[in-house]
Design a protein around this motif. Structure first.
Motif, PDB file in Angstrom:
ATOM      1  N   GLY A 107       0.860  -1.432  -0.012  1.00 19.42           N
ATOM      2  CA  GLY A 107      -0.085   0.054   0.011  1.00 19.42           C
ATOM      3  C   GLY A 107       0.627   1.309  -0.053  1.00 19.42           C
ATOM      4  N   ASN A 108       0.144   2.398  -0.231  1.00 20.25           N
ATOM      5  CA  ASN A 108       1.003   3.767  -0.431  1.00 20.25           C
ATOM      6  C   ASN A 108       1.296   4.246   1.049  1.00 20.25           C
ATOM      7  N   ASN A 109       0.664   3.717   2.238  1.00 21.56           N
ATOM      8  CA  ASN A 109       1.192   4.192   3.505  1.00 21.56           C
ATOM      9  C   ASN A 109       2.408   3.464   3.734  1.00 21.56           C
ATOM     10  N   ALA A 110       2.364   1.813   3.365  1.00 25.61           N
ATOM     11  CA  ALA A 110       3.350   0.976   3.926  1.00 25.61           C
ATOM     12  C   ALA A 110       4.602   1.291   3.065  1.00 25.61           C
ATOM     13  N   GLN A 111       4.477   1.742   1.699  1.00 26.86           N
ATOM     14  CA  GLN A 111       5.567   1.997   0.975  1.00 26.86           C
ATOM     15  C   GLN A 111       6.199   3.229   1.329  1.00 26.86           C
ATOM     16  N   LEU A 112       5.397   4.356   1.627  1.00 29.69           N
ATOM     17  CA  LEU A 112       6.204   5.569   2.063  1.00 29.69           C
ATOM     18  C   LEU A 112       6.777   5.498   3.382  1.00 29.69           C
ATOM     19  N   ALA A 113       6.362   4.373   4.134  1.00 26.95           N
ATOM     20  CA  ALA A 113       6.990   4.249   5.295  1.00 26.95           C
ATOM     21  C   ALA A 113       8.438   3.527   5.193  1.00 26.95           C
ATOM     22  N   LYS A 114       8.315   2.575   4.269  1.00 26.59           N
ATOM     23  CA  LYS A 114       9.639   2.074   3.968  1.00 26.59           C
ATOM     24  C   LYS A 114      10.796   2.860   3.252  1.00 26.59           C
ATOM     25  N   LEU A 115      10.021   3.926   2.384  1.00 28.13           N
ATOM     26  CA  LEU A 115      10.902   4.868   1.588  1.00 28.13           C
ATOM     27  C   LEU A 115      11.764   5.929   3.018  1.00 28.13           C
ATOM     28  N   LEU A 116      10.904   6.167   4.048  1.00 29.22           N
ATOM     29  CA  LEU A 116      11.268   7.244   4.682  1.00 29.22           C
ATOM     30  C   LEU A 116      11.925   6.581   6.041  1.00 29.22           C
ATOM     31  N   ASN A 117      12.137   5.131   6.008  1.00 33.65           N
ATOM     32  CA  ASN A 117      12.582   4.299   7.302  1.00 33.65           C
ATOM     33  C   ASN A 117      11.764   4.527   8.615  1.00 33.65           C
ATOM     34  N   LEU A 147      13.861  16.288   9.050  1.00 33.81           N
ATOM     35  CA  LEU A 147      12.817  15.335   8.412  1.00 33.81           C
ATOM     36  C   LEU A 147      12.399  15.821   7.110  1.00 33.81           C
ATOM     37  N   SER A 148      12.134  17.127   7.132  1.00 36.50           N
ATOM     38  CA  SER A 148      11.913  17.857   6.045  1.00 36.50           C
ATOM     39  C   SER A 148      12.933  17.606   4.922  1.00 36.50           C
ATOM     40  N   ASN A 149      14.136  17.813   5.194  1.00 33.01           N
ATOM     41  CA  ASN A 149      15.259  17.405   4.062  1.00 33.01           C
ATOM     42  C   ASN A 149      15.118  15.988   3.526  1.00 33.01           C
ATOM     43  N   ILE A 150      14.653  14.976   4.540  1.00 39.81           N
ATOM     44  CA  ILE A 150      14.799  13.620   4.133  1.00 39.81           C
ATOM     45  C   ILE A 150      13.430  13.490   3.173  1.00 39.81           C
ATOM     46  N   ILE A 151      12.386  14.116   3.605  1.00 42.37           N
ATOM     47  CA  ILE A 151      11.283  13.719   2.675  1.00 42.37           C
ATOM     48  C   ILE A 151      11.334  14.342   1.366  1.00 42.37           C
ATOM     49  N   SER A 152      11.836  15.534   1.310  1.00 39.24           N
ATOM     50  CA  SER A 152      12.295  16.180  -0.107  1.00 39.24           C
ATOM     51  C   SER A 152      13.058  15.404  -0.771  1.00 39.24           C
ATOM     52  N   GLU A 153      14.261  14.753  -0.134  1.00 35.47           N
ATOM     53  CA  GLU A 153      15.158  14.140  -0.998  1.00 35.47           C
ATOM     54  C   GLU A 153      14.556  12.797  -1.458  1.00 35.47           C
ATOM     55  N   LYS A 154      14.059  12.269  -0.635  1.00 28.70           N
ATOM     56  CA  LYS A 154      13.327  10.983  -1.166  1.00 28.70           C
ATOM     57  C   LYS A 154      12.260  10.913  -2.262  1.00 28.70           C
ATOM     58  N   LEU A 155      11.438  12.052  -1.993  1.00 34.02           N
ATOM     59  CA  LEU A 155      10.179  12.128  -2.739  1.00 34.02           C
ATOM     60  C   LEU A 155      10.621  13.144  -4.089  1.00 34.02           C
ATOM     61  N   ASN A 156      11.880  13.624  -4.060  1.00 31.60           N
ATOM     62  CA  ASN A 156      12.372  14.644  -5.198  1.00 31.60           C
ATOM     63  C   ASN A 156      11.320  15.696  -5.472  1.00 31.60           C
ATOM     64  N   ALA A 218       3.878  16.570   1.370  1.00 31.11           N
ATOM     65  CA  ALA A 218       4.818  16.301   0.275  1.00 31.11           C
ATOM     66  C   ALA A 218       4.264  15.962  -1.029  1.00 31.11           C
ATOM     67  N   GLY A 219       2.984  16.245  -1.311  1.00 27.66           N
ATOM     68  CA  GLY A 219       2.596  16.049  -2.484  1.00 27.66           C
ATOM     69  C   GLY A 219       1.656  14.868  -2.652  1.00 27.66           C
ATOM     70  N   HIS A 220       0.404  15.386  -3.122  1.00 25.75           N
ATOM     71  CA  HIS A 220      -0.537  14.076  -3.334  1.00 25.75           C
ATOM     72  C   HIS A 220       0.286  12.942  -4.337  1.00 25.75           C
ATOM     73  N   HIS A 221       0.519  13.560  -5.404  1.00 27.79           N
ATOM     74  CA  HIS A 221       0.967  12.472  -6.411  1.00 27.79           C
ATOM     75  C   HIS A 221       2.332  11.748  -5.763  1.00 27.79           C
ATOM     76  N   ALA A 222       3.220  12.813  -5.361  1.00 23.79           N
ATOM     77  CA  ALA A 222       4.592  12.074  -4.738  1.00 23.79           C
ATOM     78  C   ALA A 222       4.415  11.015  -3.675  1.00 23.79           C
ATOM     79  N   THR A 223       3.194  11.365  -2.894  1.00 24.20           N
ATOM     80  CA  THR A 223       3.172  10.239  -1.944  1.00 24.20           C
ATOM     81  C   THR A 223       2.424   9.112  -2.098  1.00 24.20           C
ATOM     82  N   GLU A 224       1.903   9.088  -3.315  1.00 28.83           N
ATOM     83  CA  GLU A 224       1.128   7.874  -3.997  1.00 28.83           C
ATOM     84  C   GLU A 224       1.810   7.165  -5.155  1.00 28.83           C
ATOM     85  N   ARG A 225       2.989   7.550  -5.448  1.00 30.05           N
ATOM     86  CA  ARG A 225       3.646   6.812  -6.435  1.00 30.05           C
ATOM     87  C   ARG A 225       3.902   5.367  -6.228  1.00 30.05           C
TER      88      ARG A 225
END
Length: 252
Positions: A107-117, A147-156, A218-225
Motif C-alpha cells: 500500500g501507499n502508506n506502507a511504501q512511504l514508511a519503507k521509503l522514509l525508514n 525530516l523535511s530534508n529527508i522527505i524532500s530528497e526521497k520524494l524528489n 509532500a504532494g498528493h502524487h509524490a506520496t502515492e507513486r
C-alpha cells in the motif's frame, strides 16, 4: 493472463470488499481478453493512456481511476476522450483506490514508511485495522528540518513544513498519503510529534500551531507513486507478466 483471472487475483490480493470507497475498485473499462503487458501509474490521465498505447499495453492499472462519487454520469469532453482512447485500443483499465492505500505491505502508506525508514506501529484510528492513516516511529529523534530534508530528497520534490511553536524534536510520526491532511488533529490528540500527508488545507497551519505538531505536505502524487509501483512489481514477479511503471509527473 486472462482478464477475469487477473481481476480475481487483484481482488484477492487487495480485498476491496472490506472497505467502503468513493469509486468502484477492480475492472472499470473492459478491453482485450488476454493480458500480456500492463502499464501502471498513479492516475488514468490521457497522458498515461497515451503512454500505454505507445507501450502496446493490454491493461492499465492505477490508483486513481474513474466514476467517482458525485461525479457527473455523462460521458463527454475529457472523460469521453479518455474512455474512447481505451476502447479504440482495446485496453483494460483496472483501478484500486483505498484498498491500495491500506494494504499492509504494498500500500501507499506502507511504501512511504519503507521509503522514509519509519517503523509502523499500528493504525492511527485505534482499533481500526482498515484505518487509512497509520502511525509509527523513527529509530532516533530528529529535528523537523532534518525530516523535511529527508522527505524532500526521497520524494524528489520540495516538501512544505509547518513548524509548531515548540519546534520539538520528532520521534513519533503519523501519516496518510494523498489528501489525508485532516487526520492531523487525531494525531495531535494522541501526542504524536509529526504528521505527514500529500496535501494541505488552510486550516492545517492553525491546527499544527495550536496543537503543537509538525506537519509535512509532500504532494498528493509524490506520496502515492509507490503503492501502484510496488503492486506492479509484485504482479510481474508472481505472475510473470510484463509490467511497466510510468510516472506522469504532477507537482500537486
Amino acid at each position: 493472463m486472462n482478464r477475469n483471472s487477473l481481476e480475481h487475483y487483484l481482488n484477492t490480493l487487495l480485498s476491496p470488499e472490506r472497505i467502503k470507497d468513493y469509486a468502484p475498485n477492480g475492472l472499470q473499462i473492459q478491453g482485450k481478453d488476454e493480458i500480456q503487458k500492463i502499464v501502471t501509474g498513479v492516475t488514468a490521465s490521457q497522458a498515461l493512456i497515451n503512454r500505454a498505447i505507445d507501450e502496446k499495453a493490454d491493461a492499465i492499472l492505477v490508483h486513481h481511476g474513474y466514476f467517482w462519487k458525485n461525479e457527473s454520469y455523462v460521458i463527454r469532453g475529457m472523460k469521453y476522450k479518455r474512455i474512447k482512447s481505451l476502447l479504440d485500443h482495446n485496453i483494460n483499465l483496472f483501478a484500486y483506490h483505498l484498498p491500495l492505500d491500506i494494504h499492509p505491505t504494498l500500500g501507499n502508506n506502507a511504501q512511504l514508511a519503507k521509503l522514509l525508514n519509519i517503523e509502523i506501529t499500528g493504525p492511527l484510528e485505534l482499533g481500526n485495522e482498515l484505518s487509512v492513516a497509520i502511525q509509527g516511529k523513527l529509530a532516533s529523534s530528529i529535528t523537523g528540518e532534518a525530516l523535511s530534508n529527508i522527505i524532500s530528497e526521497k520524494l524528489n520534490r520540495a516538501c512544505l513544513h509547518i513548524t509548531p511553536p515548540s519546534n520539538k524534536k520528532i520521534k513519533t510520526i503519523a501519516w496518510c498519503t494523498g489528501g489525508g491532511q485532516d487526520y492531523i488533529e487525531l494525531a495531535a490528540e494522541q501526542g504524536i510529534d509529526a504528521f505527514i500527508s500529500g496535501e494541505v488545507s488552510e486550516k492545517t497551519t492553525h491546527i499544527a500551531h495550536e496543537m503543537n505538531i509538525h506537519f509535512f505536505a509532500a504532494g498528493h502524487h509524490a506520496t502515492e507513486r509507490y503503492g501502484v509501483k510496488a503492486l506492479g512489481e509484485f504482479i510481474a514477479k508472481e505472475q510473470g507478466i510484463d509490467v511497466v511503471f510510468v510516472d506522469i509527473d504532477n507537482p500537486v
